[in-house]
Write a protein that holds these residues in place. Structure first.
Motif, short mmCIF file in Angstrom:
data_model
loop_
_atom_site.label_atom_id
_atom_site.label_comp_id
_atom_site.label_asym_id
_atom_site.label_seq_id
_atom_site.Cartn_x
_atom_site.Cartn_y
_atom_site.Cartn_z
N PHE A 138 14.84 -42.63 50.35
CA PHE A 138 14.09 -43.66 51.08
C PHE A 138 14.53 -45.02 50.53
O PHE A 138 14.42 -45.25 49.32
CB PHE A 138 12.59 -43.49 50.87
CG PHE A 138 12.05 -42.19 51.42
CD1 PHE A 138 11.93 -42.00 52.79
CD2 PHE A 138 11.67 -41.16 50.56
CE1 PHE A 138 11.44 -40.79 53.29
CE2 PHE A 138 11.18 -39.96 51.06
CZ PHE A 138 11.05 -39.78 52.43
N VAL A 146 14.69 -44.55 46.71
CA VAL A 146 13.88 -43.51 46.07
C VAL A 146 14.57 -42.20 46.39
O VAL A 146 14.68 -41.81 47.54
CB VAL A 146 12.44 -43.49 46.63
CG1 VAL A 146 11.65 -42.35 46.01
CG2 VAL A 146 11.74 -44.81 46.39
N ALA A 184 14.06 -39.01 46.72
CA ALA A 184 12.97 -38.03 46.81
C ALA A 184 13.51 -36.61 46.74
O ALA A 184 12.94 -35.75 46.07
CB ALA A 184 12.19 -38.25 48.09
N GLU A 220 5.66 -31.17 39.93
CA GLU A 220 4.61 -32.16 39.73
C GLU A 220 4.51 -33.10 40.93
O GLU A 220 5.42 -33.14 41.77
CB GLU A 220 4.93 -33.02 38.49
CG GLU A 220 4.65 -32.32 37.17
CD GLU A 220 5.26 -33.09 36.00
OE1 GLU A 220 4.52 -33.85 35.36
OE2 GLU A 220 6.45 -32.93 35.72
N SER A 221 3.45 -33.87 40.96
CA SER A 221 3.28 -34.86 42.02
C SER A 221 4.48 -35.82 42.03
O SER A 221 4.91 -36.30 41.00
CB SER A 221 1.99 -35.64 41.75
OG SER A 221 1.80 -36.57 42.78
N LYS A 274 8.34 -32.31 46.84
CA LYS A 274 7.99 -31.07 47.55
C LYS A 274 7.72 -31.30 49.04
O LYS A 274 8.30 -30.62 49.89
CB LYS A 274 6.73 -30.43 46.91
CG LYS A 274 6.85 -30.17 45.43
CD LYS A 274 5.58 -29.54 44.87
CE LYS A 274 4.33 -30.41 44.92
NZ LYS A 274 4.38 -31.61 44.06
N THR A 308 8.53 -33.83 50.86
CA THR A 308 9.71 -34.35 51.55
C THR A 308 10.67 -33.20 51.90
O THR A 308 11.21 -33.16 53.01
CB THR A 308 10.42 -35.42 50.70
OG1 THR A 308 9.45 -36.38 50.29
CG2 THR A 308 11.52 -36.10 51.47
N GLU A 331 0.76 -27.30 50.16
CA GLU A 331 -0.46 -27.28 49.34
C GLU A 331 -1.67 -26.87 50.18
O GLU A 331 -2.69 -27.57 50.19
CB GLU A 331 -0.71 -28.67 48.72
CG GLU A 331 0.50 -29.22 47.99
CD GLU A 331 0.27 -29.41 46.50
OE1 GLU A 331 -0.68 -28.80 45.95
OE2 GLU A 331 1.06 -30.14 45.89
N1 LIG Z 1 8.14 -42.28 53.68
C1 LIG Z 1 8.42 -42.59 52.41
N2 LIG Z 1 8.92 -43.79 52.08
C2 LIG Z 1 9.24 -44.11 50.81
N3 LIG Z 1 9.09 -43.27 49.77
C3 LIG Z 1 8.59 -42.05 50.02
C4 LIG Z 1 8.23 -41.64 51.36
N4 LIG Z 1 7.76 -40.36 51.29
C5 LIG Z 1 7.82 -40.00 49.99
N5 LIG Z 1 8.33 -41.00 49.23
C6 LIG Z 1 8.57 -40.95 47.77
O1 LIG Z 1 9.37 -39.81 47.51
C7 LIG Z 1 8.96 -39.16 46.31
C8 LIG Z 1 8.60 -37.72 46.62
O2 LIG Z 1 7.43 -37.69 47.43
P1 LIG Z 1 6.79 -36.34 47.96
O3 LIG Z 1 5.64 -36.70 48.80
O4 LIG Z 1 7.85 -35.51 48.56
O5 LIG Z 1 6.30 -35.65 46.61
P2 LIG Z 1 5.38 -34.38 46.37
O6 LIG Z 1 6.10 -33.52 45.38
O7 LIG Z 1 5.00 -33.78 47.67
O8 LIG Z 1 4.10 -35.00 45.65
P3 LIG Z 1 2.54 -34.58 45.75
O9 LIG Z 1 2.39 -33.37 44.86
O10 LIG Z 1 1.84 -35.76 45.19
O11 LIG Z 1 2.22 -34.29 47.18
C9 LIG Z 1 7.79 -39.98 45.77
O12 LIG Z 1 8.29 -40.83 44.78
C10 LIG Z 1 7.31 -40.73 46.97
O13 LIG Z 1 6.74 -41.96 46.58
#
Ligand SMILES: Nc1ncnc2c1ncn2[C@@H]1O[C@H](COP(=O)(O)OP(=O)(O)OP(=O)(O)O)[C@@H](O)[C@H]1O
Ligand SMILES: [Mg+2]
Length: 321
Positions: free
Chosen positions: A15, A29, A31, A50-51, A55, A57, A181
């Motif tokens: 991103f 980013v 992701a 982890e958060s 995941k 994405t 989740e």
């Molecule tokens: N549309 C977007 N624009 C910019 N950055 C994004 C976007 N979507 C996700 N990110 C960034 O990409 C990274 C991964 O995000 P993602 O939501 O995939 O994580 P996750 O593992 O699902 O986390 P969680 O457990 O909190 O749901 C994070 O740093 C997030 O801020």
């Protein structure tokens, strides 16, 4: 062995970061940062991390709900990102998503019968009367009552709402479901019911799942293969059995050390990782995990480890295993 239902090669989803509204791009980013994985038909692939590890994405990119930056996703041999909008629309019913918070994805003033049935009408698969009949069927299949059809979302409990989310995902008879989740927002006692429901539906409808969770103990009972994600990259991937009994990567070992063991006399030493997860906009060089790794050496700071097969389909990305 038959070809996997979903195959992912070198997948990256970045991103862009912009400075101010009119400013130029200052970085990305990362992701999802180079993922290779395959999901076999009828299996549940557990994705843990982890958060912020990427995941959701990955889940969205596998359904082409997010754009990719690089790499390839094939579904039943079809290159998903090569499809035209019309072709994509035709393939959509075959792949669905279940979200963590079904309340957020349900309109508060739309009756759940209409929310569940709208996809049938959208795709021109059923008439209004047929759709209502199908909705009643999936409601019972998901442990709800046919008379719930005219109720509004706020009239349901959290667990029931998740059942609605699942009913909505299966009404088009999909083959593949990304469950992001799906039980994290629920009480522990309700979690087991929803996991059992997903399991029963898998058996009766030959579903293939990507099951996303931040909690290894949740995926333990449901998943045949598990991938462990750290900062957008898989650090380990193995069968459930191998991952739980022979974890190789220090990050997996740390996550596992936090999973409670049913036997109260057995003890597992808890490994507490130092520091926070770094930003995916500026990941550490070399092995991304080296800043928190209890056993890192100089090679870990300098070179990125390969994600390699240690034998029998057990993959890990670590210089020291
Ligand atoms: N549309 C977007 N624009 C910019 N950055 C994004 C976007 N979507 C996700 N990110 C960034 O990409 C990274 C991964 O995000 P993602 O939501 O995939 O994580 P996750 O593992 O699902 O986390 P969680 O457990 O909190 O749901 C994070 O740093 C997030 O801020
Ligand atoms: Mg997420």
């Amino acid at each position: 062995m038959s070809e996997p239902l979903v195959q992912v090669k070198g997948l990256k989803t970045y991103f862009p970061i912009h400075k101010g509204i009119f400013g130029g791009k200052t970085g990305d980013v990362r992701a999802v940062d180079g993922i290779d994985m395959a999901i076999r038909r009828g299996e549940t692939f557990g994705l843990v991390g982890e958060s912020g590890s990427g995941k959701s994405t990955i889940g969205r990119t596998l359904l082409r709900l997010s754009d990719k930056t690089e790499g390839e996703v094939t579904f039943d041999g079809i290159d998903l990102f090569g499809l035209s909008p019309a072709e994509l629309r035709r393939i959509r019913p075959r792949m669905q998503m279940v979200f963590q918070d079904p309340y957020g994805s349900l309109h508060p003033r739309i009756r759940i019968g209409d929310a569940i049935g709208e996809a049938l009408l959208d795709h021109g698969i059923a008439t209004k009367a047929e759709a209502r009949e199908r909705v009643r069927e999936v409601l019972s299949l998901c442990g709800l009552a046919p008379y719930h059809i005219d109720r509004f979302p706020h009239e349901f409990s959290g667990g029931q709402r998740q059942r609605i989310g699942i009913a909505r995902a299966i009404i088009l008879n999909p083959e593949f479901i990304v469950a992001d989740e799906p039980v994290s927002a629920l009480d522990v006692s309700i979690q087991a019911q929803i996991i059992n429901l997903l399991h029963d539906l898998q058996e009766s409808r030959q579903l293939t799942y990507l099951f996303i969770s931040h909690d290894l103990s949740v995926v333990e009972h449901l998943c045949s293969t598990i991938g462990v994600l750290y900062l957008g990259s898989l650090v380990e991937m193995a069968t459930r059995e191998d991952l739980f009994t022979r974890p190789q990567h220090p990050y997996t070992k740390a996550l596992l050390s936090a999973v409670p063991i049913p036997n109260p006399t057995a003890r597992r030493e808890r490994i507490v990782l130092k520091g926070d997860i770094p930003s995916p906009a500026n990941p550490p060089s070399g092995c991304k995990f080296h800043t928190r790794c209890p056993i890192a050496t100089s090679v870990c700071r300098e070179q990125e480890p390969l994600f390699r097969d240690l034998g029998g389909g057990h993959f890990a990305a670590c210089h020291l295993v």
